[in-house]
Design a protein around this motif. Structure first.
Motif, short mmCIF file in Angstrom:
data_model
loop_
_atom_site.label_atom_id
_atom_site.label_comp_id
_atom_site.label_asym_id
_atom_site.label_seq_id
_atom_site.Cartn_x
_atom_site.Cartn_y
_atom_site.Cartn_z
N SER A 113 0.81 -1.23 0.00
CA SER A 113 0.00 0.00 0.00
C SER A 113 0.84 1.27 0.00
O SER A 113 0.44 2.30 0.55
CB SER A 113 -0.98 0.01 1.19
OG SER A 113 -1.92 -1.04 1.06
N SER A 172 -7.28 0.35 5.67
CA SER A 172 -6.48 1.15 4.73
C SER A 172 -5.13 0.51 4.41
O SER A 172 -4.52 0.83 3.39
CB SER A 172 -6.26 2.55 5.29
OG SER A 172 -5.59 2.48 6.55
N GLU A 184 -5.71 6.11 -5.19
CA GLU A 184 -5.69 5.03 -4.19
C GLU A 184 -4.34 4.33 -4.19
O GLU A 184 -3.91 3.79 -5.22
CB GLU A 184 -6.79 4.00 -4.51
CG GLU A 184 -8.19 4.51 -4.36
CD GLU A 184 -8.55 4.83 -2.92
OE1 GLU A 184 -8.15 4.07 -2.01
OE2 GLU A 184 -9.23 5.85 -2.71
N LYS A 199 -12.67 0.72 -0.18
CA LYS A 199 -13.07 1.66 0.88
C LYS A 199 -13.61 0.93 2.11
O LYS A 199 -13.61 1.48 3.21
CB LYS A 199 -14.12 2.64 0.36
CG LYS A 199 -13.64 3.56 -0.75
CD LYS A 199 -12.64 4.57 -0.27
CE LYS A 199 -12.37 5.64 -1.33
NZ LYS A 199 -11.28 6.56 -0.91
#
Length: 343
Positions: free
Chosen positions: A12, A277, A311, A273
């Protein structure tokens, strides 16, 4: 590999574009694959490290993919435990000694992966040497216990998993004994792959979609969480995939993977979402779009990318594997479109 687009996205971290690899990317849609396959049986390909390396490298050399995935099979753990595995053209995998009773489960061994699956570690070492000039990460993998269980119980592929579900419902003690053994060898097998040098791990639960929510939670998710908890995963992202992930993703997240691979039945941003996260998403392109005209392929890829703009934690992949009759030129074109894109 810490500068790899794929590794950064899996953890991420920001990337300049989504990295791309595709499930079944080293497979039957390539004529080069068939040039190898026509010389050997499928198990010979899996068990001969040089051949497994040759096949693993095909999409790196021919497509310029951002990550390679080890060429092997999801059922090698079951064979290592004593399953009498064979592959028949047009039929698929078969076990001559299906597991139907507690006695059958007790007869299965849980040998050390370093001994029973050493050929996989040997293949990984060769592949890593070949990948080094490309600076391309290697994904190792194993099947989730429920998926392997379904083959062992049915004795072959199944459309309705009737015998497997009967065991879950009528004899859950036997089912859990089998799943527990499978979880033990799978965790050991994946740690062996990590020690041999893979840069990431994917767990495939190919038949999870057959399960109701409560059954998935009890007979699949529980054991995947156990496996992930046992992995030596420092700097090694763990990807969790199942058919049905658009439904099960919130539960899958509880097993603490780094990435969840999503099927094409849901809006990818919506599911992202709804996840923590720190969990990346992989997917979720419908592979059937790759049959379409190139202008359609490009439009649909860019539509997905615009949807995911802004994102972190997004890896382009298919919602499931490449079909064997997909035009190679279309797959190559899709990769080119992806690699030209910038956020």
């Amino acid at each position: 590999m810490q500068n790899s687009l794929f590794i950064n996205a899996a953890f991420s971290r920001p990337t300049e574009r989504p990295p791309v690899w595709m499930m079944r990317q080293a497979g039957r849609f390539m004529k080069e694959y068939w040039e190898i396959k026509n010389k050997y049986t499928f198990l010979e390909m899996c068990k001969t490290p040089e051949i497994a390396a040759d096949v693993t490298m095909l999409p790196v050399d021919l497509l310029g993919i951002d990550a390679a995935i080890l060429f092997s099979d999801i059922l090698v753990t079951a064979e290592a435990m004593g399953g009498e595995l064979s592959f028949e053209q047009g039929v698929g995998p078969q076990f001559a000694n299906p597991v139907r009773t507690m006695k059958d489960v007790e007869a299965l061994e849980v040998p050390p992966a370093k001994e029973s699956l050493k050929y996989v570690a040997d293949a990984i070492k060769i592949i890593k040497e070949r990948l080094a000039p490309h600076k391309t990460p290697l994904i190792g993998f194993a099947a989730a216990p429920f998926t392997v269980m379904s083959y062992l119980v049915e004795g072959k592929s199944s459309k309705d998993f009737k015998l497997t579900k009967l065991m879950l419902h009528n004899d859950p003690e036997t089912a859990k004994a089998l799943l527990s053994k499978l979880a033990t060898i799978t965790a050991d097998y994946l740690n062996m792959q990590i020690e041999a040098g893979v840069d990431a791990i994917q767990i495939f639960d190919s038949w999870a979609q057959a399960l109701a929510w409560d059954d998935y939670k009890e007979f699949s998710h529980f054991y995947i969480a156990e496996i992930i908890s046992k992995l030596n995963r420092k700097d090694i992202p763990v990807i969790s995939f199942c058919k049905g992930s658009s439904v099960f993703a919130p539960l899958m997240a509880e097993a603490n993977p780094d990435v969840i691979s999503i099927d094409w039945n849901i809006d990818l941003l919506d599911i992202k979402k709804r996840l923590p996260s720190n969990i990346a998403v992989q997917g979720n392109f419908d592979p059937h779009i790759l049959y379409a005209d190139k202008k359609v392929i490009k439009e649909r890829i860019l539509r997905l990318f615009e949807r995911m703009r802004g994102e972190n934690g997004f890896i382009f992949n298919l919602g499931h594997g490449i079909m064997p009759d997909l035009p190679f030129d279309n797959v190559k074109y899709a990769v080119e479109v992806i690699k030209e894109f910038r956020y």
